[in-house]
Design a protein around this motif. Structure first.
Motif, PDB file in Angstrom:
ATOM      1  N   ALA A  14      -3.823  -3.883  25.104  1.00  0.00           N
ATOM      2  CA  ALA A  14      -4.163  -3.147  26.313  1.00  0.00           C
ATOM      3  C   ALA A  14      -5.472  -2.764  25.895  1.00  0.00           C
ATOM      4  O   ALA A  14      -6.103  -3.501  25.495  1.00  0.00           O
ATOM      5  N   ALA A  15      -5.825  -2.217  27.454  1.00  0.00           N
ATOM      6  CA  ALA A  15      -7.862  -2.172  27.792  1.00  0.00           C
ATOM      7  C   ALA A  15      -8.064  -1.434  26.488  1.00  0.00           C
ATOM      8  O   ALA A  15      -8.993  -2.722  26.322  1.00  0.00           O
ATOM      9  N   GLY A  16      -7.856  -0.493  25.427  1.00  0.00           N
ATOM     10  CA  GLY A  16      -8.376  -0.406  24.248  1.00  0.00           C
ATOM     11  C   GLY A  16      -8.265  -1.489  23.062  1.00  0.00           C
ATOM     12  O   GLY A  16      -9.170  -1.279  22.180  1.00  0.00           O
ATOM     13  N   GLY A  17      -7.465  -2.740  23.017  1.00  0.00           N
ATOM     14  CA  GLY A  17      -7.888  -3.729  21.989  1.00  0.00           C
ATOM     15  C   GLY A  17      -6.435  -3.202  21.583  1.00  0.00           C
ATOM     16  O   GLY A  17      -5.961  -4.340  20.652  1.00  0.00           O
ATOM     17  N   GLY A  18      -5.940  -2.058  21.722  1.00  0.00           N
ATOM     18  CA  GLY A  18      -4.559  -2.265  20.384  1.00  0.00           C
ATOM     19  C   GLY A  18      -3.597  -3.133  21.100  1.00  0.00           C
ATOM     20  O   GLY A  18      -3.633  -3.107  22.409  1.00  0.00           O
ATOM     21  N   PRO A  19      -2.550  -2.710  20.890  1.00  0.00           N
ATOM     22  CA  PRO A  19      -1.079  -3.295  21.396  1.00  0.00           C
ATOM     23  C   PRO A  19      -0.664  -2.301  22.404  1.00  0.00           C
ATOM     24  O   PRO A  19      -0.797  -1.105  22.636  1.00  0.00           O
ATOM     25  N   VAL A  20       0.193  -3.286  23.697  1.00  0.00           N
ATOM     26  CA  VAL A  20       0.585  -2.265  24.352  1.00  0.00           C
ATOM     27  C   VAL A  20       1.514  -1.934  24.329  1.00  0.00           C
ATOM     28  O   VAL A  20       2.186  -1.888  23.548  1.00  0.00           O
ATOM     29  N   ARG A  21       1.640  -0.180  24.589  1.00  0.00           N
ATOM     30  CA  ARG A  21       3.035   0.610  24.544  1.00  0.00           C
ATOM     31  C   ARG A  21       3.687   0.875  25.532  1.00  0.00           C
ATOM     32  O   ARG A  21       2.571   0.876  26.466  1.00  0.00           O
ATOM     33  N   VAL A  22       5.056  -0.034  25.739  1.00  0.00           N
ATOM     34  CA  VAL A  22       6.008   0.057  26.814  1.00  0.00           C
ATOM     35  C   VAL A  22       7.023   1.432  26.647  1.00  0.00           C
ATOM     36  O   VAL A  22       7.435   1.224  25.300  1.00  0.00           O
ATOM     37  N   LEU A  23       6.886   2.454  27.428  1.00  0.00           N
ATOM     38  CA  LEU A  23       7.842   3.358  27.279  1.00  0.00           C
ATOM     39  C   LEU A  23       9.236   2.539  28.531  1.00  0.00           C
ATOM     40  O   LEU A  23       9.731   1.957  29.531  1.00  0.00           O
ATOM     41  N   ALA A  58       9.996  11.433  25.064  1.00  0.00           N
ATOM     42  CA  ALA A  58       9.461  10.991  24.874  1.00  0.00           C
ATOM     43  C   ALA A  58       7.933  11.168  25.106  1.00  0.00           C
ATOM     44  O   ALA A  58       7.005  10.390  24.498  1.00  0.00           O
ATOM     45  N   LEU A  59       7.183  11.394  26.286  1.00  0.00           N
ATOM     46  CA  LEU A  59       5.890  11.569  26.403  1.00  0.00           C
ATOM     47  C   LEU A  59       4.935  12.482  25.819  1.00  0.00           C
ATOM     48  O   LEU A  59       4.248  12.361  25.775  1.00  0.00           O
ATOM     49  N   GLU A  60       6.220  13.462  25.431  1.00  0.00           N
ATOM     50  CA  GLU A  60       5.764  14.198  24.968  1.00  0.00           C
ATOM     51  C   GLU A  60       5.147  13.752  23.151  1.00  0.00           C
ATOM     52  O   GLU A  60       3.693  14.548  22.563  1.00  0.00           O
ATOM     53  N   HIS A  61       5.275  13.055  22.889  1.00  0.00           N
ATOM     54  CA  HIS A  61       5.072  12.197  21.435  1.00  0.00           C
ATOM     55  C   HIS A  61       4.368  10.488  22.406  1.00  0.00           C
ATOM     56  O   HIS A  61       4.113   9.865  20.525  1.00  0.00           O
ATOM     57  N   PHE A  62       4.633   9.961  22.847  1.00  0.00           N
ATOM     58  CA  PHE A  62       4.392   8.473  23.236  1.00  0.00           C
ATOM     59  C   PHE A  62       3.744   8.311  24.612  1.00  0.00           C
ATOM     60  O   PHE A  62       4.074   8.782  25.540  1.00  0.00           O
ATOM     61  N   ARG A  63       2.395   7.864  24.382  1.00  0.00           N
ATOM     62  CA  ARG A  63       1.518   7.693  25.517  1.00  0.00           C
ATOM     63  C   ARG A  63       1.730   6.624  25.828  1.00  0.00           C
ATOM     64  O   ARG A  63       0.706   5.754  25.584  1.00  0.00           O
ATOM     65  N   ILE A  84       7.891  13.306  38.787  1.00  0.00           N
ATOM     66  CA  ILE A  84       7.547  14.507  37.225  1.00  0.00           C
ATOM     67  C   ILE A  84       6.466  13.568  36.447  1.00  0.00           C
ATOM     68  O   ILE A  84       5.811  14.307  35.927  1.00  0.00           O
ATOM     69  N   ALA A  85       6.742  12.652  36.392  1.00  0.00           N
ATOM     70  CA  ALA A  85       5.702  12.000  35.015  1.00  0.00           C
ATOM     71  C   ALA A  85       4.390  11.479  35.889  1.00  0.00           C
ATOM     72  O   ALA A  85       3.222  11.656  35.170  1.00  0.00           O
ATOM     73  N   HIS A  86       3.965  11.420  37.059  1.00  0.00           N
ATOM     74  CA  HIS A  86       3.787  10.941  37.934  1.00  0.00           C
ATOM     75  C   HIS A  86       2.480  12.119  38.065  1.00  0.00           C
ATOM     76  O   HIS A  86       0.819  12.162  38.361  1.00  0.00           O
ATOM     77  N   LYS A  87       2.919  13.743  37.597  1.00  0.00           N
ATOM     78  CA  LYS A  87       1.397  15.091  38.041  1.00  0.00           C
ATOM     79  C   LYS A  87       1.178  15.150  36.439  1.00  0.00           C
ATOM     80  O   LYS A  87       1.054  14.837  35.875  1.00  0.00           O
TER      81      LYS A  87
END
Length: 87
Positions: A14-23, A58-63, A84-87
Motif C-alpha cells: 500500500a502507499a504507506g508501505g504495508g501490505p495492500v488490504r483488500v475486501l 467488515a468495514l467496522e474492523h477492516f479498512r 453506502i460505503a462511499h458516504k
C-alpha cells in the motif's frame, strides 16, 4: 514487457508501505475463497464477505485499500454496498 504481479519475495504494498488490504465481496463461495487465497499468497491482507451487508460489517474492523465487489448478490447487492460505503 515486465510483469506487474508481485513475486513471493516482493508482495504488493500500500502507499504507506504495508501490505495492500483488500475486501472481497462475492456471493459465490469458491470464487470468494479463491480470490482471497490468491491475494494472500501475493502478500495482501484479505477480508471476505458473502454480500454487501457482510461487507459493511467488515468495514467496522477492516479498512481496505481496495474492494472487489460483485454487483449482483442477494441480501445487499454491490451497487447498494458501494453507495453506502462511499458516504
Amino acid at each position: 514487457m515486465p510483469s506487474t504481479a508481485p513475486s513471493s519475495s516482493q508482495p504488493w504494498q500500500a502507499a504507506g508501505g504495508g501490505p495492500v488490504r483488500v475486501l472481497v465481496i462475492d456471493d459465490e463461495p469458491m470464487l470468494r475463497r479463491t480470490l482471497g487465497d490468491y491475494l494472500e499468497d501475493s502478500g495482501c491482507l484479505a477480508a471476505l464477505a458473502a454480500n454487501g451487508a457482510e461487507g459493511l460489517a467488515a468495514l467496522e474492523h477492516f479498512r481496505p485499500d481496495v474492494a472487489l465487489v460483485d454487483l449482483n448478490m442477494p441480501i445487499m447487492d454491490g451497487y447498494a454496498f458501494i453507495e453506502i460505503a462511499h458516504k
